[in-house]
Design a protein around this motif. Sequence first.
Motif, mmCIF file in Angstrom:
data_model
loop_
_atom_site.group_PDB
_atom_site.id
_atom_site.type_symbol
_atom_site.label_atom_id
_atom_site.label_comp_id
_atom_site.label_asym_id
_atom_site.label_seq_id
_atom_site.Cartn_x
_atom_site.Cartn_y
_atom_site.Cartn_z
ATOM 1 N N PHE A 16 143.817 1.228 103.289
ATOM 2 C CA PHE A 16 143.245 0.062 102.611
ATOM 3 C C PHE A 16 144.335 -0.768 101.936
ATOM 4 O O PHE A 16 145.196 -0.216 101.256
ATOM 5 N N PRO A 17 144.340 -2.086 102.138
ATOM 6 C CA PRO A 17 143.320 -2.903 102.810
ATOM 7 C C PRO A 17 143.680 -3.286 104.244
ATOM 8 O O PRO A 17 143.171 -4.274 104.761
ATOM 9 N N HIS A 18 144.537 -2.514 104.895
ATOM 10 C CA HIS A 18 145.071 -2.910 106.191
ATOM 11 C C HIS A 18 144.307 -2.272 107.354
ATOM 12 O O HIS A 18 143.768 -1.174 107.234
ATOM 13 N N PHE A 64 144.354 5.005 98.852
ATOM 14 C CA PHE A 64 145.240 5.743 97.967
ATOM 15 C C PHE A 64 145.552 4.890 96.755
ATOM 16 O O PHE A 64 145.835 3.694 96.886
ATOM 17 N N GLN A 65 145.519 5.495 95.587
ATOM 18 C CA GLN A 65 145.909 4.766 94.393
ATOM 19 C C GLN A 65 147.422 4.690 94.337
ATOM 20 O O GLN A 65 148.114 5.696 94.469
ATOM 21 N N MET A 97 153.123 3.263 102.701
ATOM 22 C CA MET A 97 151.982 4.173 102.701
ATOM 23 C C MET A 97 151.553 4.702 104.071
ATOM 24 O O MET A 97 150.741 5.616 104.140
ATOM 25 N N TYR A 98 152.070 4.156 105.174
ATOM 26 C CA TYR A 98 151.424 4.437 106.456
ATOM 27 C C TYR A 98 151.525 5.890 106.917
ATOM 28 O O TYR A 98 150.728 6.334 107.748
ATOM 29 N N LYS A 99 152.462 6.649 106.377
ATOM 30 C CA LYS A 99 152.574 8.059 106.766
ATOM 31 C C LYS A 99 151.855 9.000 105.796
ATOM 32 O O LYS A 99 151.730 10.196 106.073
ATOM 33 N N SER A 109 152.559 -7.102 101.031
ATOM 34 C CA SER A 109 151.700 -6.271 101.883
ATOM 35 C C SER A 109 152.526 -5.516 102.916
ATOM 36 O O SER A 109 152.198 -4.385 103.281
ATOM 37 N N THR A 110 153.604 -6.140 103.385
ATOM 38 C CA THR A 110 154.480 -5.486 104.355
ATOM 39 C C THR A 110 155.155 -4.266 103.739
ATOM 40 O O THR A 110 155.194 -3.184 104.336
#
Length: 291
Positions: A86-88, A288-289, A193-195, A186-187
């Motif tokens: 989130f939010p992607h 995730f916070q 966070m992606y992993k 956002s990038t």
Amino acid sequence: MSYTLEERGNLHSLNYRQFFKNAEGKHISPFHDIPMYADESQNIFNMVVEVPRWTNAKMEIATKEPLNPVKQDVKKGNVRYVANVFPHKGYIWNYGAIPQTWEDPSHKDEDTGCVGDNDPIDVCEIGTKVCSRGEVIKVKALGILAMIDEGETDWKVIGINVEDPEAKDFNNISDVRRLKPGYLESTVDWFRMYKVPDGKPENEFAFNGEFKDKDFAIKIIKNTHIFWKDLISQKIDAGELNCKNTCVSPSGSPYFCSADEAKAVVAGTSPLEKEETIPSSVDKWFYFQRK
């Protein structure tokens, strides 16, 4: 230069491969045979699109296979998808690499203090179009982000397709910050966070996560081109990388691949068949916070 694609196997399966041909119909390596420059005088670079925007399948140039086709990354024996954090949703840019570049794993970068990640340099293309997997587009570099992934420097070039209707308005990283507010943040958030859904820690960044400008990006790209030249000329041990090519190395070089050899490589893979269904779990989203 125009390029065509030859797909083999079943999309979204372990046997899927996407091979490249040049305008003469000759099989080529997208890693080694496509020039880095589309227009050297203007610092316009070729980009091989591996992952179209909004998709989740982690496609990549297979640097360790003959002719380096695009295939889906594998994790624990299964094809790999990136999670929706989130939010992607999937990748938030067209994602790919600049050919004839290489981040040398034996070279410690003087700015980041970390070695290279053994791959071509990555590009996040921010234009309005959703590109196609395997498409070769011309991009201008706007800036660069230095992600540190498990102790390795993994540069992320921010670029835009020169044929995009918005391209004339984007000439440096400050234009992205001004015209697309929040996109750079956002990038960083995406790469941080992606992993995490895979149980790995957040990625880190050099320069406190700040983007460097166009000139810095071009300098880094040119440096990775020098590393690639050393690789393809055998000044550096290739390790597990496959440097076979049909256009760059001279006949007689161990890296030279004849047209017949190239055809045999492709013929040795599975014929194109119906694509596999993407698992429904790929649409799961994670929240995730932030720390």
